[in-house]
Design an enzyme around this catalytic site. Sequence first.
Site, mmCIF file in Angstrom:
data_model
loop_
_atom_site.group_PDB
_atom_site.id
_atom_site.type_symbol
_atom_site.label_atom_id
_atom_site.label_comp_id
_atom_site.label_asym_id
_atom_site.label_seq_id
_atom_site.Cartn_x
_atom_site.Cartn_y
_atom_site.Cartn_z
ATOM 1 N N GLY A 134 0.824 -1.209 0.000
ATOM 2 C CA GLY A 134 0.000 0.000 0.000
ATOM 3 C C GLY A 134 0.855 1.254 0.000
ATOM 4 O O GLY A 134 2.087 1.217 -0.083
ATOM 5 N N MET A 135 0.150 2.370 0.109
ATOM 6 C CA MET A 135 0.779 3.692 0.021
ATOM 7 C C MET A 135 1.874 3.891 1.093
ATOM 8 O O MET A 135 3.003 4.257 0.797
ATOM 9 C CB MET A 135 -0.344 4.691 0.273
ATOM 10 C CG MET A 135 -0.163 6.005 -0.309
ATOM 11 S SD MET A 135 -1.725 6.860 0.067
ATOM 12 C CE MET A 135 -1.305 8.426 -0.567
ATOM 13 N N ASP A 155 -3.498 -12.809 3.903
ATOM 14 C CA ASP A 155 -4.775 -12.148 4.152
ATOM 15 C C ASP A 155 -4.989 -12.135 5.667
ATOM 16 O O ASP A 155 -5.069 -13.204 6.289
ATOM 17 C CB ASP A 155 -5.891 -12.947 3.447
ATOM 18 C CG ASP A 155 -7.250 -12.294 3.582
ATOM 19 O OD1 ASP A 155 -7.460 -11.511 4.534
ATOM 20 O OD2 ASP A 155 -8.120 -12.576 2.735
ATOM 21 N N THR A 159 -9.267 0.727 3.388
ATOM 22 C CA THR A 159 -9.083 2.158 3.647
ATOM 23 C C THR A 159 -10.087 3.054 2.907
ATOM 24 O O THR A 159 -10.103 4.257 3.136
ATOM 25 C CB THR A 159 -7.647 2.603 3.264
ATOM 26 O OG1 THR A 159 -7.384 2.179 1.932
ATOM 27 C CG2 THR A 159 -6.625 2.021 4.194
ATOM 28 N N TYR A 190 -15.620 3.187 8.938
ATOM 29 C CA TYR A 190 -14.156 3.086 8.859
ATOM 30 C C TYR A 190 -13.523 3.419 10.215
ATOM 31 O O TYR A 190 -12.731 2.648 10.755
ATOM 32 C CB TYR A 190 -13.637 4.020 7.763
ATOM 33 C CG TYR A 190 -12.124 4.141 7.732
ATOM 34 C CD1 TYR A 190 -11.321 3.071 7.350
ATOM 35 C CD2 TYR A 190 -11.497 5.348 8.085
ATOM 36 C CE1 TYR A 190 -9.922 3.189 7.331
ATOM 37 C CE2 TYR A 190 -10.115 5.477 8.063
ATOM 38 C CZ TYR A 190 -9.338 4.396 7.688
ATOM 39 O OH TYR A 190 -7.966 4.522 7.676
ATOM 40 N N LYS A 204 -11.504 0.815 12.707
ATOM 41 C CA LYS A 204 -10.092 1.027 13.080
ATOM 42 C C LYS A 204 -9.982 1.106 14.602
ATOM 43 O O LYS A 204 -9.064 0.547 15.195
ATOM 44 C CB LYS A 204 -9.543 2.315 12.450
ATOM 45 C CG LYS A 204 -9.437 2.310 10.942
ATOM 46 C CD LYS A 204 -8.427 1.329 10.397
ATOM 47 C CE LYS A 204 -6.993 1.654 10.735
ATOM 48 N NZ LYS A 204 -6.051 0.708 10.079
ATOM 49 N N TRP A 212 -4.711 11.950 6.256
ATOM 50 C CA TRP A 212 -4.640 12.478 4.884
ATOM 51 C C TRP A 212 -3.272 12.208 4.232
ATOM 52 O O TRP A 212 -2.545 13.135 3.865
ATOM 53 C CB TRP A 212 -4.914 13.986 4.882
ATOM 54 C CG TRP A 212 -6.326 14.382 5.197
ATOM 55 C CD1 TRP A 212 -7.338 13.601 5.664
ATOM 56 C CD2 TRP A 212 -6.887 15.705 5.055
ATOM 57 N NE1 TRP A 212 -8.483 14.338 5.831
ATOM 58 C CE2 TRP A 212 -8.240 15.626 5.474
ATOM 59 C CE3 TRP A 212 -6.386 16.936 4.638
ATOM 60 C CZ2 TRP A 212 -9.094 16.732 5.460
ATOM 61 C CZ3 TRP A 212 -7.231 18.042 4.641
ATOM 62 C CH2 TRP A 212 -8.566 17.944 5.039
HETATM 63 N N1 LIG Z 1 -4.266 6.760 3.492
HETATM 64 C C1 LIG Z 1 -4.569 7.582 4.507
HETATM 65 O O1 LIG Z 1 -4.835 8.791 4.304
HETATM 66 C C2 LIG Z 1 -4.539 7.071 5.934
HETATM 67 C C3 LIG Z 1 -4.835 7.965 6.971
HETATM 68 C C4 LIG Z 1 -4.823 7.505 8.284
HETATM 69 C C5 LIG Z 1 -4.495 6.188 8.557
HETATM 70 N N2 LIG Z 1 -4.215 5.338 7.546
HETATM 71 C C6 LIG Z 1 -3.881 3.945 7.895
HETATM 72 O O2 LIG Z 1 -2.568 3.671 7.457
HETATM 73 C C7 LIG Z 1 -2.446 2.301 7.082
HETATM 74 C C8 LIG Z 1 -1.853 2.199 5.695
HETATM 75 O O3 LIG Z 1 -2.695 2.945 4.809
HETATM 76 P P1 LIG Z 1 -2.404 3.070 3.256
HETATM 77 O O4 LIG Z 1 -2.880 4.410 2.842
HETATM 78 O O5 LIG Z 1 -1.018 2.634 2.954
HETATM 79 O O6 LIG Z 1 -3.473 2.015 2.721
HETATM 80 P P2 LIG Z 1 -3.546 1.290 1.304
HETATM 81 O O7 LIG Z 1 -2.707 1.994 0.301
HETATM 82 O O8 LIG Z 1 -4.990 1.070 1.040
HETATM 83 O O9 LIG Z 1 -2.825 -0.095 1.647
HETATM 84 C C9 LIG Z 1 -3.432 -1.071 2.437
HETATM 85 C C10 LIG Z 1 -2.935 -2.417 1.934
HETATM 86 O O10 LIG Z 1 -3.609 -3.435 2.685
HETATM 87 C C11 LIG Z 1 -4.048 -4.419 1.756
HETATM 88 N N3 LIG Z 1 -5.143 -5.194 2.312
HETATM 89 C C12 LIG Z 1 -6.483 -4.920 2.266
HETATM 90 N N4 LIG Z 1 -7.171 -5.921 2.850
HETATM 91 C C13 LIG Z 1 -6.245 -6.825 3.282
HETATM 92 C C14 LIG Z 1 -6.350 -8.080 3.947
HETATM 93 N N5 LIG Z 1 -7.527 -8.619 4.273
HETATM 94 N N6 LIG Z 1 -5.208 -8.753 4.238
HETATM 95 C C15 LIG Z 1 -4.001 -8.241 3.903
HETATM 96 N N7 LIG Z 1 -3.838 -7.075 3.240
HETATM 97 C C16 LIG Z 1 -4.966 -6.370 2.945
HETATM 98 C C17 LIG Z 1 -4.441 -3.616 0.536
HETATM 99 O O11 LIG Z 1 -4.555 -4.457 -0.585
HETATM 100 P P3 LIG Z 1 -5.611 -4.035 -1.762
HETATM 101 O O12 LIG Z 1 -5.137 -2.716 -2.278
HETATM 102 O O13 LIG Z 1 -5.479 -5.184 -2.730
HETATM 103 O O14 LIG Z 1 -6.952 -3.954 -1.087
HETATM 104 C C18 LIG Z 1 -3.282 -2.631 0.446
HETATM 105 O O15 LIG Z 1 -2.166 -3.158 -0.229
HETATM 106 C C19 LIG Z 1 -3.857 1.714 7.198
HETATM 107 O O16 LIG Z 1 -3.962 1.033 8.414
HETATM 108 C C20 LIG Z 1 -4.772 2.930 7.206
HETATM 109 O O17 LIG Z 1 -5.962 2.692 7.935
HETATM 110 C C21 LIG Z 1 -4.225 5.746 6.239
#
Ligand SMILES: NC(=O)c1ccc[n+]([C@@H]2O[C@H](COP(=O)([O-])OP(=O)(O)OC[C@H]3O[C@@H](n4cnc5c(N)ncnc54)[C@H](OP(=O)(O)O)[C@@H]3O)[C@@H](O)[C@H]2O)c1
Length: 284
Positions: A11-12, A36, A62, A125, A129, A150
């Site tokens: 992920g990001m 998973d 997310t 969401y 979390k 963000w």
């Molecule tokens: N992005 C934001 O602005 C933000 C803000 C606050 C907190 N966060 C937290 O930061 C963390 C990382 O966020 P991110 O932005 O990097 O998220 P992301 O880009 O959506 O990456 C999440 C990864 O988890 C994978 N995933 C989804 N379901 C899964 C499962 N059942 N088992 C294993 N892997 C799974 C996704 O795969 P797929 O893409 O194939 O679904 C993706 O590769 C998360 O916990 C998020 O809640 C993010």
Amino acid sequence: MARIFITGANGMLGRSLVRVLEEDNQLLPTDLPGTDVTEIDSLISQVSDFGPEMVIHLASMTDVDRCEEDPESAFRINSLGTRNVALACAENDAVMVYISTGSIYNGKKETPYTEYDNPDPVNAYGRSKYFGEVYMRDILNRFYIFYTCWLFGGAGEDKKFIPKILELASNRDVLDVVDDKYGSPTYTNDLAREISGVIRTGYYGRYHCANSGFVNRYEEAVEILKIAGITGCSINPVSSDRFNLPAPRPRSEALANYNLSLMGRKPMRSWREALSEYIVTELA
Ligand SMILES: NC(=O)c1ccc[n+]([C@@H]2O[C@H](COP(=O)([O-])OP(=O)(O)OC[C@H]3O[C@@H](n4cnc5c(N)ncnc54)[C@H](OP(=O)(O)O)[C@@H]3O)[C@@H](O)[C@H]2O)c1
């Protein structure tokens, strides 16, 4: 050098974190479909086979609107998935690192949230979390939680607010952007470096971790166009009532890194400076 198992590593945030941590740690970055977090037996056996000292849990559903429309998946992945990771850590005596969000708060506060404000999420969401955190706290006593907000980063893979605004602004004369939702935009590279620093300390606990300052989406969009040098599109501030999205958003997810500052850590740079570096170096 530590052995670190990472979920959701593609992920990001995962891409930035792997780059920062791989220099002096032995990593096992995992993601779907091989790992998973909802498949508890397979997860525990994968973690046990690697035998990590630490598990960094990034895997998450997310998409806030998808969570609202399909809360069962949100609770299965974000809440029970986090419980499963905590159980895998307990089995292996590993420290857990969980990433959470400013969406656990109700958004009514006028100033940025600190770790001493009460969670009160307004959407599925945020609830999913938050209850992941509750499971983790019930199961483990050695963990770090980082709450962030963000996120931007990851250049070509970034499909979020900044590339969307840049793309729309290149094709339109006027863009409507909401001016009643506040947050602390945070660069994944900065967050990854701060996480990497804190998880070496052994000072377990709850940390807000975002670039300094806060802004509304309209002001952020204006700044994005200014940095990118786009002059042919004007941004029009509008109320979020104009968009009929499935999930309610908190008015504010802005975060102050209060615990990090009480511990005397250097403040993270401003979101403006980080945004500018991202646009100029990664998106130009
Ligand atoms: N992005 C934001 O602005 C933000 C803000 C606050 C907190 N966060 C937290 O930061 C963390 C990382 O966020 P991110 O932005 O990097 O998220 P992301 O880009 O959506 O990456 C999440 C990864 O988890 C994978 N995933 C989804 N379901 C899964 C499962 N059942 N088992 C294993 N892997 C799974 C996704 O795969 P797929 O893409 O194939 O679904 C993706 O590769 C998360 O916990 C998020 O809640 C993010």
